[in-house]
Scaffold this motif. Structure first.
Motif, PDB file in Angstrom:
ATOM      1  N   GLU A 134      14.632 -39.594  71.985  1.00 57.72           N
ATOM      2  CA  GLU A 134      15.640 -39.032  71.078  1.00 57.72           C
ATOM      3  C   GLU A 134      15.165 -38.934  69.631  1.00 57.72           C
ATOM      4  OE1 GLU A 134      18.041 -37.503  72.371  1.00 57.72           O
ATOM      5  OE2 GLU A 134      17.290 -38.259  74.278  1.00 57.72           O
ATOM      6  N   ARG A 135      13.984 -39.470  69.375  1.00 55.79           N
ATOM      7  CA  ARG A 135      13.489 -39.419  67.995  1.00 55.79           C
ATOM      8  C   ARG A 135      13.005 -38.010  67.637  1.00 55.79           C
ATOM      9  NH1 ARG A 135      10.453 -44.168  66.477  1.00 55.79           N
ATOM     10  NH2 ARG A 135      11.722 -45.976  66.960  1.00 55.79           N
ATOM     11  N   TYR A 136      12.862 -37.798  66.333  1.00 56.60           N
ATOM     12  CA  TYR A 136      12.267 -36.542  65.865  1.00 56.60           C
ATOM     13  C   TYR A 136      10.815 -36.801  65.492  1.00 56.60           C
ATOM     14  CZ  TYR A 136      16.730 -34.246  65.968  1.00 56.60           C
ATOM     15  OH  TYR A 136      17.896 -33.670  66.403  1.00 56.60           O
ATOM     16  N   GLY A 138       9.133 -36.428  62.957  1.00 56.10           N
ATOM     17  CA  GLY A 138       8.944 -37.069  61.662  1.00 56.10           C
ATOM     18  C   GLY A 138       9.168 -38.562  61.701  1.00 56.10           C
ATOM     19  N   GLU A 139       9.769 -39.039  62.764  1.00 55.30           N
ATOM     20  CA  GLU A 139      10.053 -40.471  62.843  1.00 55.30           C
ATOM     21  C   GLU A 139       9.079 -41.198  63.762  1.00 55.30           C
ATOM     22  OE1 GLU A 139      14.847 -39.623  62.498  1.00 55.30           O
ATOM     23  OE2 GLU A 139      13.951 -40.204  64.382  1.00 55.30           O
ATOM     24  N   LEU A 140       7.969 -40.549  64.027  1.00 59.09           N
ATOM     25  CA  LEU A 140       7.005 -41.160  64.932  1.00 59.09           C
ATOM     26  C   LEU A 140       5.716 -41.490  64.198  1.00 59.09           C
ATOM     27  CD1 LEU A 140       7.313 -38.820  68.034  1.00 59.09           C
ATOM     28  CD2 LEU A 140       8.429 -41.005  67.650  1.00 59.09           C
TER      29      LEU A 140
ATOM     30  N   MET D  13      13.201 -49.240  59.496  1.00 59.86           N
ATOM     31  CA  MET D  13      13.410 -47.791  59.403  1.00 59.86           C
ATOM     32  C   MET D  13      14.494 -47.419  60.383  1.00 59.86           C
ATOM     33  SD  MET D  13      10.014 -45.626  58.770  1.00 59.86           S
ATOM     34  CE  MET D  13       8.610 -46.651  59.061  1.00 59.86           C
ATOM     35  N   GLY D  14      15.487 -46.731  59.879  1.00 58.56           N
ATOM     36  CA  GLY D  14      16.595 -46.373  60.753  1.00 58.56           C
ATOM     37  C   GLY D  14      17.118 -47.617  61.457  1.00 58.56           C
ATOM     38  N   ARG D  15      17.335 -48.683  60.693  1.00 59.80           N
ATOM     39  CA  ARG D  15      17.884 -49.950  61.194  1.00 59.80           C
ATOM     40  C   ARG D  15      16.936 -50.718  62.118  1.00 59.80           C
ATOM     41  NH1 ARG D  15      22.997 -47.990  62.446  1.00 59.80           N
ATOM     42  NH2 ARG D  15      24.156 -47.471  60.555  1.00 59.80           N
ATOM     43  N   PRO D  17      13.676 -52.825  62.848  1.00 53.67           N
ATOM     44  CA  PRO D  17      12.621 -53.510  62.103  1.00 53.67           C
ATOM     45  C   PRO D  17      11.250 -52.997  62.562  1.00 53.67           C
ATOM     46  CG  PRO D  17      13.569 -54.972  63.761  1.00 53.67           C
ATOM     47  CD  PRO D  17      14.372 -53.705  63.801  1.00 53.67           C
ATOM     48  N   ILE D  18      10.472 -52.554  61.620  1.00 56.65           N
ATOM     49  CA  ILE D  18       9.143 -52.037  61.950  1.00 56.65           C
ATOM     50  C   ILE D  18       8.091 -53.095  61.615  1.00 56.65           C
ATOM     51  CG2 ILE D  18       7.470 -50.219  61.487  1.00 56.65           C
ATOM     52  CD1 ILE D  18       9.946 -49.140  62.819  1.00 56.65           C
ATOM     53  N   LEU D  19       8.208 -53.653  60.416  1.00 55.62           N
ATOM     54  CA  LEU D  19       7.318 -54.775  60.064  1.00 55.62           C
ATOM     55  C   LEU D  19       8.174 -56.025  59.985  1.00 55.62           C
ATOM     56  CD1 LEU D  19       5.072 -53.129  57.323  1.00 55.62           C
ATOM     57  CD2 LEU D  19       4.642 -53.388  59.772  1.00 55.62           C
ATOM     58  N   GLY D  36      -4.652 -52.189  66.139  1.00 53.88           N
ATOM     59  CA  GLY D  36      -3.460 -52.458  66.932  1.00 53.88           C
ATOM     60  C   GLY D  36      -3.058 -51.229  67.691  1.00 53.88           C
ATOM     61  N   PRO D  37      -2.236 -51.402  68.696  1.00 56.07           N
ATOM     62  CA  PRO D  37      -1.862 -50.244  69.498  1.00 56.07           C
ATOM     63  C   PRO D  37      -1.089 -49.214  68.680  1.00 56.07           C
ATOM     64  CG  PRO D  37      -0.596 -52.189  70.137  1.00 56.07           C
ATOM     65  CD  PRO D  37      -1.655 -52.642  69.193  1.00 56.07           C
ATOM     66  N   SER D  38      -1.111 -48.003  69.158  1.00 61.63           N
ATOM     67  CA  SER D  38      -0.404 -46.918  68.476  1.00 61.63           C
ATOM     68  C   SER D  38       1.076 -47.260  68.313  1.00 61.63           C
ATOM     69  CB  SER D  38      -0.563 -45.657  69.328  1.00 61.63           C
ATOM     70  OG  SER D  38       0.324 -44.685  68.914  1.00 61.63           O
ATOM     71  N   ASP D 164      -6.413 -44.439  56.434  1.00 63.62           N
ATOM     72  CA  ASP D 164      -5.639 -44.434  57.669  1.00 63.62           C
ATOM     73  C   ASP D 164      -6.338 -43.542  58.698  1.00 63.62           C
ATOM     74  OD1 ASP D 164      -3.712 -44.874  59.495  1.00 63.62           O
ATOM     75  OD2 ASP D 164      -2.040 -44.229  58.239  1.00 63.62           O
ATOM     76  N   GLU D 165      -7.077 -44.145  59.568  1.00 66.17           N
ATOM     77  CA  GLU D 165      -7.835 -43.431  60.592  1.00 66.17           C
ATOM     78  C   GLU D 165      -8.580 -42.241  59.997  1.00 66.17           C
ATOM     79  OE1 GLU D 165      -5.892 -42.909  64.251  1.00 66.17           O
ATOM     80  OE2 GLU D 165      -4.501 -44.550  63.920  1.00 66.17           O
ATOM     81  N   PRO D 166      -9.464 -42.515  59.073  1.00 65.82           N
ATOM     82  CA  PRO D 166     -10.077 -41.422  58.319  1.00 65.82           C
ATOM     83  C   PRO D 166     -11.148 -40.667  59.091  1.00 65.82           C
ATOM     84  CG  PRO D 166     -11.011 -43.496  57.619  1.00 65.82           C
ATOM     85  CD  PRO D 166      -9.936 -43.823  58.609  1.00 65.82           C
TER      86      PRO D 166
END
Ligand SMILES: Nc1ncnc2c1ncn2[C@@H]1O[C@H](COP(=O)(O)OP(=O)(O)OP(=O)(O)O)[C@@H](O)[C@H]1O
Ligand SMILES: Nc1ncnc2c1ncn2[C@@H]1O[C@H](COP(=O)(O)OP(=O)(O)OP(=O)(O)O)[C@@H](O)[C@H]1O
Ligand SMILES: [Mg+2]
Ligand SMILES: [Mg+2]
Lengths: 380, 360, 612, 380
Positions: A134-136, A138-140, D13-15, D17-19, D36-38, D164-166
């Motif tokens: 369901e993500r867009y 831009g949110e990946l 992000m969008g509620r 927790p990412i970090l 780390g994994p994608s 970032d993955e240059p």
């Protein structure tokens, strides 16, 4: 039947020739990999096959049907060619959710809602992002976007699948999984796959054939093993070092001895050759891969002493830089190597793994082989 | 708000006894005169004025009469007193009610000229008008050899079914004023009806003969066009049995535009109602003397021969001065016009407009 | 949770947190500029609207005319009731609004199809003569819309309104049906021809910068051209298309000139007719209620726009990975399509223009004899008998002044409006999830619906005397420039926001990382990336400012006379040729500006962002 | 001095927790790699450090100065942090030529025209695209665009460089060259570099330290060799197979023998251990890398017989799948291996290269080592 037949494909962009006459036949069920330095025209060729780029010359035949002809300026609509393409830059539609992105191709094919849902979910599961449907875009994360691009291309189970560096942003683990997935697709659907990658490992393990490009031209087209073992030119050999680690180059000479026998003479070895006749000495380059140089701590039969110049441990393996007779050599050994700089080691080289190139033209002396009786190495 | 009200209490009078020389001397010091005008005729007068009175520059701004009211009101309320001379048409009595009575526009009629001015402009009207026009019926001279209409009620007869044009009164208040006046003078209209049809008028749900006239006009297929020019275009370009209600002043353009039309100057019960081009001095005019001088010039000076009058004394418009000869076949006094009853018009016109709107 | 000894610290922390939040909030350009922008809009737009709104609830002296119940200075709902719920409201409000809405919706749809279609052909396909077509597309907008209406009449007129019959009727000797000659159909047609340029320029700018790989990807999925347009291109262009829609909708719903000419003969009245009539009849409050209703309708439109645009996550078509711009081949249709387009566009744009031009050289209209050709209307002196002795335009003493003023006003206000529009559009686009962005978007839209006369009347009061830090601008060109800018903000802000929405945030971020301040980023990244939309905004405002009368007629003083006030005078007196001469001069100026803008602004719609 | 200090960084992000509380100290001159994994949050952390992403919690200190504080909502403008960042998505400005793209940062710093020209040319030369300076990004291949992004980041010679993955879209050869270039930059300028990559080879050869991420958390932070040899958890060990080739997992047990001695018991080996005390048998997982399994054609001392299941040649090396006692093992040998399926081979394993993990928690038994006297392997 030939899935794809390219003849004399020429493409110019901004007056600059980008592809300079590509002839290539890809058979049904081939897993063809394009390999070449950045900017050599791999993407352009892929786009030309897909029909996104017009060929200025040459013809393209898809499944026996001409789809493009540079001379008659005929050009079949990409939508009608029935190919799938993973774009190098993904080209995801920012206004659609992941699900919609993947479902689009199926919707175009007017499949039923239920069927679409099933297939999309399956494709997303294959690329391990079923939970992000369901993500867009831009949110990946970058890698997740790339996987959406892959899912979008494979969901329609196309007969011909064009992949432009599809795994570049995935971690090693996922990459292995994705490769397996592609292999499965290739095997189960009998799909013809054209694959662009910069990862030689990938190219070697996945492909049935590899085309090596330089500046808009195919320089070598071969099975992976052949390509690896006997690069057609010095340029290819150089390019095709594993992980970029250079193949060893050694200046050598072919010497015509009495009786028509030819000898190779180099700083590290010398032995008789067959498959060539010569009247005068011919300068050549001898190449051997670092992993084909065996290191011994003490003198072994027919070994050559070297001094360890430097040691580069790299996880699973170690690169050892050696110096002998003014020539520099790299050798690769598995695991942690316990060599120290300045130490003297002894190397043996297997003539079977050596290649000889004309020093001027850089072309492989293809039929030149060590003489059968003289397989053992002879100290120069 | 309050300032305006204060203005309303004590309407300033403008001195009217200066001589031309006195005014000119002062005007030269003032240097210029600013004119807000609804009519382009001011420009023509300005040109001759500046030749006659060098040293006094005339600056003319063209604004529609209703916009001019807003503009001046807002300016004056903000303490900006820009214009000296106002040349404006009435807007259903609003100019009189909202501007003159409030002391924003001031009447100026020089003592020496006043005796020669016709009524109502000498004493009855809120200000002096340099010219008057009116809305009347025009007909095609190729088609009709004589005037086809003598009574307003003729337009409601089958003979003129779908053959009457009028400029849209909704966008042109002066046209609405004509119909409003008919409502105000509904008795006249009723009488004319009787005269025409020989019986008393039957009101079909309308309030009086004036409204009934409008209703029947619509029922007879009245065609509304954008402007007066369009009306004359409609009837005058080719031989046509249609008639149109247009401005008398357009007579001056007839030749240029190639219209074969003529206005009717005598219609029962009355031909029309006057639409006057008033000349006012603005409240707190910064160049009052120059303003007065310019008004005098447009009036034609004391003797009525001044060149400034020329632009106003045209066919189709009448200069209300007894000493000025009109270019029209009939004199102003002979015109059979209703009085412009500003107060009643002001109060009645919205209702008539509502009625008009509801006819569609 | 917090023990007593910790309180001072946490209090201090809370205070600094608040402080940081506030400064952090302000440091975000969206918020800072948004706040400044809102202050500006509050003064120049909200205040006038509130004044208008309040006025509708208060009895005025004039209201004594409509009802005896009027009690000047006191509160009342009467005006609203009169417009919305009285026996006259069907004729005064409901029927006209219905007409107007029908016209507006139809015009918007037709303009959308015309404008978008043309924009797509010009930017995304290999159609030949693109530059010429682009130029032709702008011409109808150069002509005042009533000229197009007049041209329509010249062609389709029937005997209903008398006069010389229309060309069609003269040729076919058949009576043109009323529906084709007057009312809904011709109004819609004229307005569509005139206003589809909004779609063309807005969507064209958006399309030309779109990464073509998005289309290619759809093509690879097997989608045909129509589907790609519907599923990929259309949704991505949604901000531009909706902006175009709202703009044409409001312009059409509030248009006056065209319905006045084409609607009145068949009693097809639109809300603007009523509004104008109320104005002229000095029923100002009624007019205000009507215009507030229009504002309400448009606010609803904008709200719906937000619902659509806000729900969809992204419209980014300009990303940090650019690709070669490929044009869709039209194949065999290429030449026929170009031919049809050019011919049609020449018919609607060049022919009316040429007719007007020819007329300026004719002593009498419609007389084609050798001795009728003249330069009188351009250069001639006073000849009595021709236009009451009015001199040729170039001889008119105020011509030069008016020309200078016009150029000055148009140039400055269009540059300011375009840039301010882009900046506020940036706020509206980047802040589309925040209240401030939405406020800017909504508020900036009002000016289209405030009747020009009301706005200028209020501006006289606001700017006649110095207020706060605002100097007394009345009587200078600056007020005219200000009001022109404000009046055109709806368009420029919409153009700006639609355009900014297309641009990926990372392009700004990478500049930020390079150490660029917001202003540098704006100047070096956003401005050039939005160049085409910016130039479109500039151009349309320039044209608009050259044509504008209603708005400025009350604000001009003799020193600030403009070309339009000159035309206005000529129109009033019915001097057709002189009007046309001024029109031609204005058009020539605009064409020159257009040429210079596309040439030196590198804003050719037909090319991509960088490179070819 | 610490160049970058992160404490408890939390980002939602969008509620979601990412970090989830990142603590990390990066010293001046460190070459820190995030692995780390994608989708685990590497890019997000980089963006947070750069200031493009606001931290919801935690603090960031750059060169001793606090630049972000989640608690006090303090957030310094990215433009003022003086970092360079290569975006995973390049973020090139499409309206500027390559030259202008690279020159932008210098122009912002108001350097002189001549200086800019010199520096830009130098940077472009470093990434081998000096001849494309006048092109626009849209006219470049994917790899060329990526190189512009690198040039743009290095041209200002920043003290802190975030990458970032240059190199993801560059060919092997260029990648080696670019790595050398980055190393040089790192060395000569003493720049602090944070590097995100999926290429473990790259991570191992370039970094001074590596942080391994899983789902928004740092799981291990170590020097490359340590990380490679002793992954802290089974998860890391799995992730960190070379080129995605899995580490061998073998179920084993720690058995407490009489006298407190502990033995490892597994299908392929068993030997005494030290560094742990146990009262009961503990199930563990034994891991060993494929390259640490040595193959012998004939029985060698302490070797275990296995059957060859499959052979995967991969250029420089060959992966051999083996089966012993119901457990599957992979072994890696250099060069072409001439084994055939079904053949019996003998393997020896070096206990030094084995790691033991708690079977339940998956955590490395860190201090457990083979007993010194019992270094030789004992057949189970
Ligand atoms: N706007 C968003 N809303 C919700 N989740 C998001 C959003 N943006 C990113 N994410 C999620 O945040 C996680 C971390 O993303 P990030 O880009 O940091 O990953 P990454 O480690 O760089 O991955 P990759 O190696 O694939 O580039 C991802 O799982 C992603 O799906
Ligand atoms: N519009 C253009 N004008 C001129 N040259 C171009 C244009 N577009 C691409 N090129 C050039 O064409 C060449 C081939 O590009 P292509 O994208 O096919 O390379 P590639 O092999 O895919 O490289 P990479 O591995 O970096 O993706 C490049 O050298 C590029 O610079
Ligand atoms: Mg490529
Ligand atoms: Mg990432």
């Amino acid at each position: 039947m030939n899935a794809i037949e390219l003849q004399g494909i020429q493409v110019n962009m901004g007056r600059k020739p980008i592809l300079k006459g590509i002839d290539l036949t890809i058979e049904q069920g081939d897993f063809m990999t394009f390999l070449g330095p950045s900017g050599c025209g791999k993407t352009t060729l892929l786009r030309t096959i897909a029909g996104l780029q017009k060929a200025d010359g040459g013809t393209i035949v898809l499944n026996g049907k001409e789809v493009a002809n540079g001379e008659t300026a005929y050009h079949m609509d990409p939508a009608k060619r029935g190919l799938s393409l993973v774009f190098q830059s993904y080209a995801l539609w920012p206004h659609m959710s992941v699900y919609e992105n993947v479902a689009f191709g199926l919707q175009v094919r007017r499949q039923s809602k239920a069927e679409i849902r099933e297939k999309v979910t399956a494709a997303l599961t294959k690329v391990r992002i079923a939970d992000l449907a369901e993500r867009y875009p831009g949110e990946l994360s970058g890698g997740q976007q790339q996987r959406v691009a892959i899912a979008r291309a494979i969901v329609t189970e196309p007969e011909v699948l064009l992949l432009d560096e599809p795994l570049s942003n995935l971690d090693a683990r996922l990459r292995v999984e994705m490769r397996a997935e592609l292999k499965r697709l290739h095997r189960e659907l009998g799909a013809t796959i054209i694959y662009v990658t910069h990862d030689q490992q990938e190219a070697l393990t996945l492909s049935t054939r590899i085309a090596v490009f330089f500046e808009g031209e195919i320089v070598q087209l071969d099975r992976p093993q052949t390509l690896y073992q006997r690069p057609a030119t010095l340029q290819v050999a150089d390019f095709f070092g594993n992980g970029g680690m250079d193949t060893n180059h050694l200046p050598a000479e072919l010497i015509a001895a009495d009786g028509g026998r030819i000898y190779l003479s180099s700083p590290v070895c010398s032995f008789p050759l067959e498959g060539i006749t010569l009247t005068e000495t011919m300068p050549v380059i001898l190449t051997i891969k670092p992993e084909h140089i065996q290191l011994h701590r003490s003198y072994a039969p027919q070994s050559v002493p070297c001094v360890v110049e430097a040691v580069f441990p790299a996880g699973a393996e170690t690169l050892v830089k050696l110096m002998t007779d003014g020539s520099e050599l790299s050798a690769r050994v598995l695991g942690d190597a316990e060599y120290s700089c300045g130490e003297t080691v002894y190397i043996t080289l297997n003539p079977e793994h050596m290649n000889l190139y004309n020093r001027d033209s850089g072309i492989l002396l293809d039929r030149v082989r060590p003489s059968v009786p003289a397989r053992e190495m002879i100290r120069a | 708000g309050t300032e305006a009200a204060a203005n309303g209490q004590n309407v300033q009078a403008v001195t009217t006894n200066e001589t031309v020389d006195q005014l000119y001397t002062q005007a030269k010091q003032e240097g210029k005169v600013v004119v807000y005008s609804t009519s382009g005729r001011a420009n023509d007068a300005a040109e001759t004025f500046m030749k006659k009175y060098p040293g006094v520059k005339v600056e003319v701004s063209k604004v529609k009469s209703d916009e001019m009211m807003d503009k001046v009101t807002n300016e004056q309320d903000a303490g900006q007193f820009n214009p000296d001379v106002i040349i404006t048409k009435e807007v259903s009595g609003a100019v009189g009610k909202e501007m003159v009575e409030q002391g924003r526009y001031l009447k100026y009629l020089p003592d020496d000229i006043a005796p020669k001015v016709d009524e109502p402009y000498r004493t009855k009207a809120p200000g002096y008008a340099n010219y008057a026009e009116f809305r009347t019926i025009f007909y095609n001279t190729d088609y009709y050899k004589k005037t086809p209409v003598t009574n307003w009620w003729d337009l409601t007869t089958p003979e003129f079914k779908n053959k009457v044009y009028v400029a849209d009164p909704l966008s042109s208040p002066a046209f609405m004023d004509l119909f409003t006046t008919m409502v105000i003078h509904s008795d006249d209209m009723a009488a004319a009806y009787k005269q025409k049809f020989g019986k008393d008028i039957q009101l079909n749900g309308t309030e009086n003969a004036g409204y009934e006239f409008i209703r029947q006009l619509f029922a007879n297929g009245l065609t509304v066009l954008k402007g007066s020019d369009d009306v004359l275009d409609a009837i005058g370009k080719t031989a046509s049995g249609a008639v149109g209600i247009a401005v008398s002043g357009d007579v001056s353009k007839v030749e240029e535009n190639g219209w074969d039309v003529k206005p009717i100057y005598d219609i029962q019960p009355k031909t029309s109602v006057a639409d006057s081009g008033y000349l006012y001095i603005a409240n707190k005019a910064p160049h009052q003397a120059a303003g007065k001088l310019f008004i005098r010039w447009m009036m034609g000076e004391q003797d009525g021969k001044g060149e400034g009058l020329a632009a106003f004394n045209e066919v189709g418009s009448w200069v209300p001065r007894s000493d000025v000869k009109t270019k029209n076949p009939v004199g102003f006094e002979q015109l059979n016009l209703w009085d412009y009853d500003a107060d009643t018009l002001y109060m009645t016109s919205p209702k008539v407009r509502d009625f008009w709107i509801q006819q569609k | 949770m917090s023990s007593k000894s910790l309180q001072p610290i946490s209090l201090k922390r809370n205070r600094s947190r608040l402080w940081n939040q506030v400064t952090g909030w302000l440091r975000n350009p969206v918020n800072l500029i948004g706040t400044i922008g809102l202050l500006f809009l509050a003064y120049t737009i909200i205040w006038p609207v509130i004044e208008i709104l309040i006025a509708t609830f208060v009895w005025k002296q004039q209201d004594m005319r409509i009802t005896a119940a009027a009690n000047p200075g006191h509160f009342t709902f009467y005006h609203w009731q009169r417009v919305l719920a009285s026996e006259i409201s069907p004729s005064l409000f409901y029927k006209p609004i219905l007409h107007a809405s029908a016209v507006a919706v139809t015009v918007s749809f037709i303009s959308m199809v015309l404008g978008c279609g043309l924009a797509w052909l010009v930017t995304r396909t290999d159609l030949p003569f693109k530059k010429g077509i682009t130029f032709l597309a702008v011409i109808p907008y150069l002509l005042p819309s009533w000229v197009i209406a007049q041209a329509w009449l010249t062609f389709f007129k029937n005997e209903k309104i008398g006069g010389t019959p229309g060309i069609l009727q003269s040729l076919t000797h058949m009576s043109t049906p009323d529906w084709l000659a007057y009312g809904f159909v011709p109004i819609v047609a004229s307005l569509s021809i005139h206003d589809s340029v909004y779609f063309f320029l807005l969507v064209g700018a958006a399309l030309s910068s779109m990464n073509s790989q998005l289309e290619e990807a759809a093509s690879m999925s097997g989608a045909g051209r129509a589907r790609i347009l519907r599923r990929i291109v259309f949704p991505l262009m949604l901000p531009a298309i909706l902006s175009g829609f709202i703009l044409t909708f409001t312009r059409a719903i509030s248009s006056y000139g065209v319905p006045a000419i084409l609607g009145t003969p068949v009693d097809f009245y639109m809300i603007s007719t009523m509004l104008y009539s109320s104005m002229r009849a000095r029923l100002t409050t009624e007019a205000h209620v009507l215009s507030l209703m229009l504002m309400l309708i448009s606010m609803l439109m904008i709200y719906m726009n937000h619902r659509i645009v806000g729900r969809q996550r992204s419209f980014v078509t300009v990303t940090g990975k650019d690709s070669h711009k490929t044009l869709m081949p039209l194949g065999r249709l290429r030449r026929p399509m170009a031919a049809v387009t050019v011919v049609l566009m020449t018919l609607v744009s060049v022919v009316p223009l040429l007719i007007l031009l020819v007329q300026t050289f004719m002593l009498r209209e419609g007389v084609y004899t050798a001795d009728n050709w003249t330069l009188h209307y351009w250069l001639g002196g006073s000849i009595s008998g021709i236009n009451s002795g009015e001199k040729g335009v170039l001889q008119n003493p105020i011509f030069l002044l008016a020309l200078r003023n016009s150029l000055w006003i148009a140039a400055i206000s269009s540059v300011i409006a375009a840039v301010v529009g882009l900046i506020l559009g940036y706020v509206a686009a980047r802040g589309k999830q925040t209240w401030i962005g939405r406020m800017v978007d909504q508020v900036s839209f009002f000016p289209y619906l405030i009747p020009g006369i009301s706005l200028s009347a209020i501006y006289i009061t606001m700017f006649a005397k110095p207020h706060f830090i605002v100097p007394a601008l009345y009587g200078t060109v600056w007020l005219i420039i200000l009001i022109t800018v404000v009046k055109e903000l709806p368009f420029t802000v919409k153009a700006g926001s639609a355009s900014v929405m297309q641009i990926g945030g990372e392009l700004e971020e990478s500049a930020q990382i390079s150490g660029a301040s917001w202003w540098t980023r704006f100047r070096r990244i956003l401005l050039p990336l939005n160049r085409k939309s910016l130039l479109s905004a500039f151009l349309l405002v320039f044209i608009g400012a050259m044509k504008e009368t209603e708005l400025i007629i009350m604000l001009v003083t003799p020193r600030t006379e403009t070309l339009t006030t000159l035309t206005f005078e000529y129109v009033e007196k019915g001097y057709t040729q002189l009007t046309n001469v001024v029109l031609m001069i204005m058009i020539a100026i605009v064409i020159l500006v257009y040429y210079l803008a596309t040439k030196y602004g590198k804003a050719d719609l037909t090319t991509g962002i960088g490179g070819q």
